[in-house]
Design a protein around this motif. Sequence first.
Motif, PDB file in Angstrom:
ATOM      1  N   PHE A 177       0.851  -1.192   0.000  1.00 27.90           N
ATOM      2  CA  PHE A 177       0.000   0.000   0.000  1.00 27.90           C
ATOM      3  C   PHE A 177       0.889   1.246   0.000  1.00 27.90           C
ATOM      4  CE2 PHE A 177      -2.236  -3.410   2.247  1.00 27.90           C
ATOM      5  CZ  PHE A 177      -3.412  -3.487   1.510  1.00 27.90           C
ATOM      6  N   PRO A 178       1.465   1.594  -1.153  1.00 21.64           N
ATOM      7  CA  PRO A 178       2.426   2.700  -1.229  1.00 21.64           C
ATOM      8  C   PRO A 178       1.847   4.063  -0.863  1.00 21.64           C
ATOM      9  CG  PRO A 178       1.832   1.925  -3.424  1.00 21.64           C
ATOM     10  CD  PRO A 178       1.268   0.929  -2.469  1.00 21.64           C
ATOM     11  N   ASP A 179       0.525   4.195  -0.871  1.00 23.19           N
ATOM     12  CA  ASP A 179      -0.077   5.482  -0.514  1.00 23.19           C
ATOM     13  C   ASP A 179      -0.175   5.680   0.993  1.00 23.19           C
ATOM     14  OD1 ASP A 179      -0.387   6.194  -3.173  1.00 23.19           O
ATOM     15  OD2 ASP A 179      -2.398   5.316  -3.323  1.00 23.19           O
ATOM     16  N   GLU A 180       0.079   4.639   1.754  1.00 21.62           N
ATOM     17  CA  GLU A 180       0.022   4.773   3.211  1.00 21.62           C
ATOM     18  C   GLU A 180       1.221   5.583   3.707  1.00 21.62           C
ATOM     19  OE1 GLU A 180      -2.014   4.159   5.528  1.00 21.62           O
ATOM     20  OE2 GLU A 180      -3.518   2.840   4.599  1.00 21.62           O
ATOM     21  N   SER A 181       0.968   6.503   4.611  1.00 20.34           N
ATOM     22  CA  SER A 181       2.024   7.351   5.154  1.00 20.34           C
ATOM     23  C   SER A 181       2.855   6.588   6.180  1.00 20.34           C
ATOM     24  CB  SER A 181       1.424   8.596   5.819  1.00 20.34           C
ATOM     25  OG  SER A 181       0.690   9.368   4.893  1.00 20.34           O
ATOM     26  N   ILE A 182       4.103   7.025   6.337  1.00 18.02           N
ATOM     27  CA  ILE A 182       4.944   6.502   7.405  1.00 18.02           C
ATOM     28  C   ILE A 182       4.438   7.072   8.725  1.00 18.02           C
ATOM     29  CG2 ILE A 182       7.276   6.534   8.375  1.00 18.02           C
ATOM     30  CD1 ILE A 182       8.351   6.521   5.540  1.00 18.02           C
ATOM     31  N   GLN A 183       4.331   6.215   9.741  1.00 16.66           N
ATOM     32  CA  GLN A 183       3.779   6.627  11.027  1.00 16.66           C
ATOM     33  C   GLN A 183       4.792   6.420  12.151  1.00 16.66           C
ATOM     34  OE1 GLN A 183       0.517   3.723  10.094  1.00 16.66           O
ATOM     35  NE2 GLN A 183      -0.762   5.229  11.193  1.00 16.66           N
ATOM     36  N   GLY A 217      17.386  -9.175  31.271  1.00 14.42           N
ATOM     37  CA  GLY A 217      18.220 -10.267  30.782  1.00 14.42           C
ATOM     38  C   GLY A 217      17.649 -11.015  29.604  1.00 14.42           C
ATOM     39  N   TYR A 218      16.327 -10.993  29.430  1.00 13.64           N
ATOM     40  CA  TYR A 218      15.708 -11.712  28.316  1.00 13.64           C
ATOM     41  C   TYR A 218      15.766 -10.834  27.057  1.00 13.64           C
ATOM     42  CZ  TYR A 218      13.884 -15.300  31.450  1.00 13.64           C
ATOM     43  OH  TYR A 218      13.779 -16.339  32.348  1.00 13.64           O
ATOM     44  N   PRO A 219      16.325 -11.357  25.982  1.00 18.09           N
ATOM     45  CA  PRO A 219      16.420 -10.544  24.754  1.00 18.09           C
ATOM     46  C   PRO A 219      15.048 -10.176  24.220  1.00 18.09           C
ATOM     47  CG  PRO A 219      16.983 -12.832  24.306  1.00 18.09           C
ATOM     48  CD  PRO A 219      16.865 -12.716  25.796  1.00 18.09           C
ATOM     49  N   GLN A 220      14.954  -8.998  23.649  1.00 15.26           N
ATOM     50  CA  GLN A 220      13.698  -8.500  23.093  1.00 15.26           C
ATOM     51  C   GLN A 220      13.790  -8.528  21.574  1.00 15.26           C
ATOM     52  OE1 GLN A 220      13.428  -4.591  24.765  1.00 15.26           O
ATOM     53  NE2 GLN A 220      13.549  -5.309  26.859  1.00 15.26           N
ATOM     54  N   LYS A 221      12.836  -9.135  20.962  1.00 14.23           N
ATOM     55  CA  LYS A 221      12.828  -9.218  19.503  1.00 14.23           C
ATOM     56  C   LYS A 221      12.403  -7.885  18.909  1.00 14.23           C
ATOM     57  CE  LYS A 221      10.903 -11.737  15.561  1.00 14.23           C
ATOM     58  NZ  LYS A 221      12.244 -11.845  14.948  1.00 14.23           N
ATOM     59  N   ASP A 222      13.182  -7.411  17.937  1.00 19.82           N
ATOM     60  CA  ASP A 222      12.782  -6.200  17.226  1.00 19.82           C
ATOM     61  C   ASP A 222      11.504  -6.470  16.446  1.00 19.82           C
ATOM     62  OD1 ASP A 222      14.826  -4.632  18.123  1.00 19.82           O
ATOM     63  OD2 ASP A 222      16.137  -5.017  16.426  1.00 19.82           O
ATOM     64  N   VAL A 223      10.564  -5.545  16.503  1.00 19.96           N
ATOM     65  CA  VAL A 223       9.341  -5.678  15.729  1.00 19.96           C
ATOM     66  C   VAL A 223       9.282  -4.548  14.712  1.00 19.96           C
ATOM     67  CG1 VAL A 223       8.066  -6.863  17.538  1.00 19.96           C
ATOM     68  CG2 VAL A 223       8.035  -4.374  17.469  1.00 19.96           C
ATOM     69  N   THR A 224       8.707  -4.824  13.564  1.00 12.32           N
ATOM     70  CA  THR A 224       8.562  -3.829  12.510  1.00 12.32           C
ATOM     71  C   THR A 224       7.094  -3.659  12.161  1.00 12.32           C
ATOM     72  OG1 THR A 224       8.875  -5.532  10.810  1.00 12.32           O
ATOM     73  CG2 THR A 224      10.831  -4.321  11.521  1.00 12.32           C
ATOM     74  N   PHE A 225       6.734  -2.435  11.837  1.00 13.92           N
ATOM     75  CA  PHE A 225       5.364  -2.119  11.457  1.00 13.92           C
ATOM     76  C   PHE A 225       5.362  -1.667   9.995  1.00 13.92           C
ATOM     77  CE2 PHE A 225       5.543  -1.701  16.015  1.00 13.92           C
ATOM     78  CZ  PHE A 225       4.319  -2.188  16.458  1.00 13.92           C
ATOM     79  N   GLU A 226       4.527  -2.309   9.201  1.00 13.99           N
ATOM     80  CA  GLU A 226       4.406  -1.967   7.777  1.00 13.99           C
ATOM     81  C   GLU A 226       3.035  -2.424   7.294  1.00 13.99           C
ATOM     82  OE1 GLU A 226       6.089  -3.385   3.405  1.00 13.99           O
ATOM     83  OE2 GLU A 226       7.278  -3.812   5.209  1.00 13.99           O
ATOM     84  N   TRP A 227       2.327  -1.530   6.648  1.00 15.80           N
ATOM     85  CA  TRP A 227       1.020  -1.906   6.113  1.00 15.80           C
ATOM     86  C   TRP A 227       1.189  -2.942   5.009  1.00 15.80           C
ATOM     87  CZ3 TRP A 227      -3.215  -1.144   8.644  1.00 15.80           C
ATOM     88  CH2 TRP A 227      -3.348  -0.038   9.478  1.00 15.80           C
ATOM     89  N   GLY A 228       0.547  -4.111   5.201  1.00 13.76           N
ATOM     90  CA  GLY A 228       0.681  -5.186   4.224  1.00 13.76           C
ATOM     91  C   GLY A 228      -0.577  -6.022   4.127  1.00 13.76           C
ATOM     92  N   LYS A 229      -0.515  -7.026   3.248  1.00 15.40           N
ATOM     93  CA  LYS A 229      -1.647  -7.926   3.024  1.00 15.40           C
ATOM     94  C   LYS A 229      -1.413  -9.240   3.779  1.00 15.40           C
ATOM     95  CE  LYS A 229      -2.561  -6.085  -1.618  1.00 15.40           C
ATOM     96  NZ  LYS A 229      -2.623  -6.394  -3.068  1.00 15.40           N
TER      97      LYS A 229
END
Length: 462
Positions: free
Chosen positions: A297-303, A314-326
């Motif tokens: 969805f290329p028309d969606e703005s970056i938020q 001590g417990y590692p935290q997984k990086d999460v990514t946000f991107e509008w997708g199907k």
Amino acid sequence: MAKTIKKIVCPQCGSNKVNEVKTDYYLCESCKTNFFLDTDDITINHNIRNTRSNKEHLSIEQSKKVAKIISVFGGVFILYLIGSSLLGGKDKVAENSSVEKNTTVTPSEDKGRTISPDYKLGALVQLKDDTAVLVSVITFRDVFANGDGQQLYVVQYDPLTGKEISKTKQKVDLSIKGAGRGGGSPIQLFNDADNELYLIINNYFLYRFDKSQKKFVVVDHKFFDPYQEFSDGVAALEYQEYSNTLIVLTNMGKKYAFYPDIKKVFPYDKSSNVYSLPLTEPVIETKYTFSDESRDFPDESIQLITYQMKVQKGYPQKDVTFEWGKDFGGSGIFTDRSPYKKRLITDYQLEKGRVTSYKDFTPGRNYVKGGKVLGQDDEGVIIAIKMSIATNETYTIQKLKRTDGSILWSKKVDWDSVKTVNTVGNLMLLFVDSYNAVLMNMKGEVVSTVDLNGIRIEATSI
């Protein structure tokens, strides 16, 4: 005959920007002349390129005439050299040779030559007396020294003034490298859950910064002894920053993901299992991140997204990514006509990242690709954004109020790039423009700057 060379310069143009392409063979970066060392003499192999057009080329007959003339002069010159050699020996020839004059270096000329940094990293360290110090690890390489000419220094700075406190040569055999080590930086820095600073050198040596002695000390085998997986011995080490994982390769070639804070070891291909470990005493932490540009969805703005996640020391935290997708569901082969749900983050990331909630932190604001979250405190979050996609656009630093996302302050800086290294108390250590260090407080004030590229050491110290 043994060679004694204090300095190598190009015999054609005099530049010292030369690269060794193989043993005793060099290429000048300035004029592209190839030359090699032959005992105490330098023989030049000129790399001449004819850039004239075809109309300017000599005819066949002209070429023959030129060749005859060159042959005559060449013969005369050879006879002259033979005669000079018989009369005065090698020194007599050197007196009449501009090549020898250009490449002869006396010890006095080598005095005071300085070496620039090769690689540099740094981190803020909270000391025992609640003061902080900027610890920088810097490698230097002298291409004219014996061996590979590389040495490692630990330089400490006062973060409040930017002044150098100490500069110490680290005693380590840099000829020893971890198994399979390729190119890239020979140094890595990382912090554990207690903010202890560790240093990996050449993917092999492991050090810890002793806050009392204010220096790096060797981490010995006891660090690995409690784990049966490492009984074969350690052949290589590497720290993966994005996953907070210490990767260990044993002498038998087995690869593991090691999490010393929680005393867990996984086979490397099963390292993601660490994100499924149950948390015994979890707390909810608020984080911020910019969404990625959407491909679906290329028309969606970056938020700018704020999200809450369960964490435990001590417990590692997984990086999460946000991107509008199907989201087409969990199985099968999909086409453009297949039904899907529009989503901002996948269920898998929600689960592995232990995300409990998320939302758009600044509804209605549009951001350009490349925004970064620099730090946060109880008052708000500090971000670095560009106001346009123009190639000469630099960053603007803003602090947004935690409760409603409103702008508390905003300042334009001349930085083309910026990265947060770590935060200690009210100070953020930022690397900007080729790892120049900037110490900024949570009010956006630059407390001090340190030019890591500007540090030099004398060539005689290598």
